[in-house]
Design an enzyme around this catalytic site. Sequence first.
Site, PDB file in Angstrom:
ATOM      1  N   GLY A  36       0.810  -1.222   0.000  1.00 53.93           N
ATOM      2  CA  GLY A  36       0.000   0.000   0.000  1.00 53.93           C
ATOM      3  C   GLY A  36       0.833   1.257   0.000  1.00 53.93           C
ATOM      4  N   CYS A  39       0.810   6.043   0.464  1.00 50.35           N
ATOM      5  CA  CYS A  39      -0.589   6.442   0.280  1.00 50.35           C
ATOM      6  C   CYS A  39      -1.507   5.746   1.266  1.00 50.35           C
ATOM      7  CB  CYS A  39      -1.033   6.139  -1.149  1.00 50.35           C
ATOM      8  SG  CYS A  39      -2.792   6.415  -1.421  1.00 50.35           S
ATOM      9  N   GLY A 181       2.965  25.165   2.773  1.00 47.57           N
ATOM     10  CA  GLY A 181       1.546  25.370   2.503  1.00 47.57           C
ATOM     11  C   GLY A 181       1.050  24.605   1.298  1.00 47.57           C
ATOM     12  N   VAL A 237      12.181  29.608   6.447  1.00 49.92           N
ATOM     13  CA  VAL A 237      12.490  29.040   7.755  1.00 49.92           C
ATOM     14  C   VAL A 237      13.998  28.861   7.886  1.00 49.92           C
ATOM     15  CG1 VAL A 237      12.210  27.023   9.255  1.00 49.92           C
ATOM     16  CG2 VAL A 237      10.255  27.887   7.944  1.00 49.92           C
ATOM     17  N   ILE A 265       7.254  20.217   3.323  1.00 48.40           N
ATOM     18  CA  ILE A 265       7.648  21.104   2.224  1.00 48.40           C
ATOM     19  C   ILE A 265       7.779  20.350   0.900  1.00 48.40           C
ATOM     20  CG2 ILE A 265       8.812  22.725   3.748  1.00 48.40           C
ATOM     21  CD1 ILE A 265      11.454  21.480   2.838  1.00 48.40           C
ATOM     22  N   GLY A 266       7.201  19.161   0.862  1.00 48.55           N
ATOM     23  CA  GLY A 266       7.239  18.398  -0.375  1.00 48.55           C
ATOM     24  C   GLY A 266       7.894  17.044  -0.192  1.00 48.55           C
ATOM     25  N   ASP A 306       5.795   8.021  -7.686  1.00 52.01           N
ATOM     26  CA  ASP A 306       6.575   9.178  -7.243  1.00 52.01           C
ATOM     27  C   ASP A 306       8.028   9.142  -7.677  1.00 52.01           C
ATOM     28  OD1 ASP A 306       4.244   9.866  -5.992  1.00 52.01           O
ATOM     29  OD2 ASP A 306       5.084   9.980  -3.964  1.00 52.01           O
ATOM     30  N   ALA A 314      -1.284   9.454  -5.986  1.00 58.04           N
ATOM     31  CA  ALA A 314      -1.520   8.012  -6.025  1.00 58.04           C
ATOM     32  C   ALA A 314      -2.242   7.594  -7.301  1.00 58.04           C
ATOM     33  CB  ALA A 314      -2.327   7.582  -4.800  1.00 58.04           C
ATOM     34  N   HIS A 439     -30.133  15.659 -11.458  1.00 61.30           N
ATOM     35  CA  HIS A 439     -30.635  16.805 -10.693  1.00 61.30           C
ATOM     36  C   HIS A 439     -31.353  16.308  -9.443  1.00 61.30           C
ATOM     37  CE1 HIS A 439     -32.345  20.767  -9.918  1.00 61.30           C
ATOM     38  NE2 HIS A 439     -33.509  20.154  -9.702  1.00 61.30           N
TER      39      HIS A 439
END
Length: 452
Positions: A36, A39, A181, A237, A265-266, A306, A314, A439
């Site tokens: 897994g 993710c 962020g 930072v 931060i990634g 990745d 994912a 609808h």
Amino acid sequence: MYDLIIIGGGPAGYNASERAAHKGMKTLVIEERALGGVCLNEGCIPTKTLLYSAKIYDYAKHSADYGVSFDGAAIDHAKVIARKNKVVKTLVSGVTGQLKRAGVEVVHASAVIKGKTEGGFTVEADGKEYSAKNLLICTGSNPALPPIDGLKDSLGSGFALTNREILDMAELPKSLVVVGGGVIGLEMASYFNSVGTKVYVVEMLDHIAGPTDREISEMLRKDYASRGVEFILGARVTAIKDGKVCYELGGKAEALECDKVLVSIGRRARTQGIGLENIGVKVERGAIVTNEYCKTSVPGVWAAGDVNGKSMLAHTAYREGEVAVTNMTGGKDRVNYNAIPSVIYTNPEVASVGETSESIKEKGLDAEVKTVTLKMSGRYIAENEGGNGILKLIVDKKHRNVLGVHIIGNYSGEMIYGAAMMVDLEMRVNDVQKLVFPHPTVSEVIREAMFD
């Protein structure tokens, strides 16, 4: 001898292994931890479990807006974490069962590519050597940890956390500084803000949510600022230590005291220590170089997820793994990276696909942008008291095909797949106008935008 060895059992690896087995390939998956990947165990699924609990709590706190009144709404963080663990365990067991039924062999160990053979490639795992005709690398990514003063010691002491540790935190901190962020940072800021933690978000850019359409990311920032989240943008930072996050803003040194720090931060592709150099796989900026067919620079070696650094999502990994298997078994398939949807599971949700208002200007595309309110949907008004969501539609002026769709508002994460299909198939406005939307649903706003 296997037909295929897959290194990594995350979304790309386990999904590809099942597809390969169904195509008759003798397949081995080597995964050093739980099936897994990030993710299922430390990312998508556990965070969504927490966020759903927070959403229920948010609705409970504002139930009077919907004519429902009761006292005593409270969040039990320990129970939320326990439920998260149950959900993850259930899904990991499900993946394990799927691969077993498909006939995929799984070895739990770290893997190193040893070299090429006459018939393919050799991989060592847990002291044993395995050979295969094809090799699919799905080793994923790790949190990016820059050389910030004090960060290493703060991670060791538990003052600073990555996405892995924060999902198992036993008690709620009174204050939390989120460094970054992006999607991970915003989703965790959303959860902890909802459950009562004082949250600060420190971001180097002058906006949040990375490449998200700027108008929509600004709407999300204002929404959370109104709830008490403090955003410090354009800040670098410099240190994380002594119970503080130190940063520079406008040439001045500042600091925030807090109980915990989330560093988000990634992520960086995980390519070190797996033996890529032994077979000459090309790597750029730390990621494996692949084309739209998921081929690497070495024939017979493929990469998905990745680890190729293209789109660290994912669902992209699922698709890349499928494309790799199709191509290695004689078919022809490609990944359309222009039509990959993305979702930020905050409350409200944000969902996007394709070109943004900013990207069409950068690329010089002749396109028009139409913005409509989600209040054109009766269901949205009925279920989102005070909501001010919007949908942005981007259309090529000449050919009238859909280039992008961006939404802020709940249900957007469930709607965006339809917009992604429109972008992928290059559907024109008049094509979408002929589709029948149920609808009342929020998705009807897409159709309204096409007629507006």
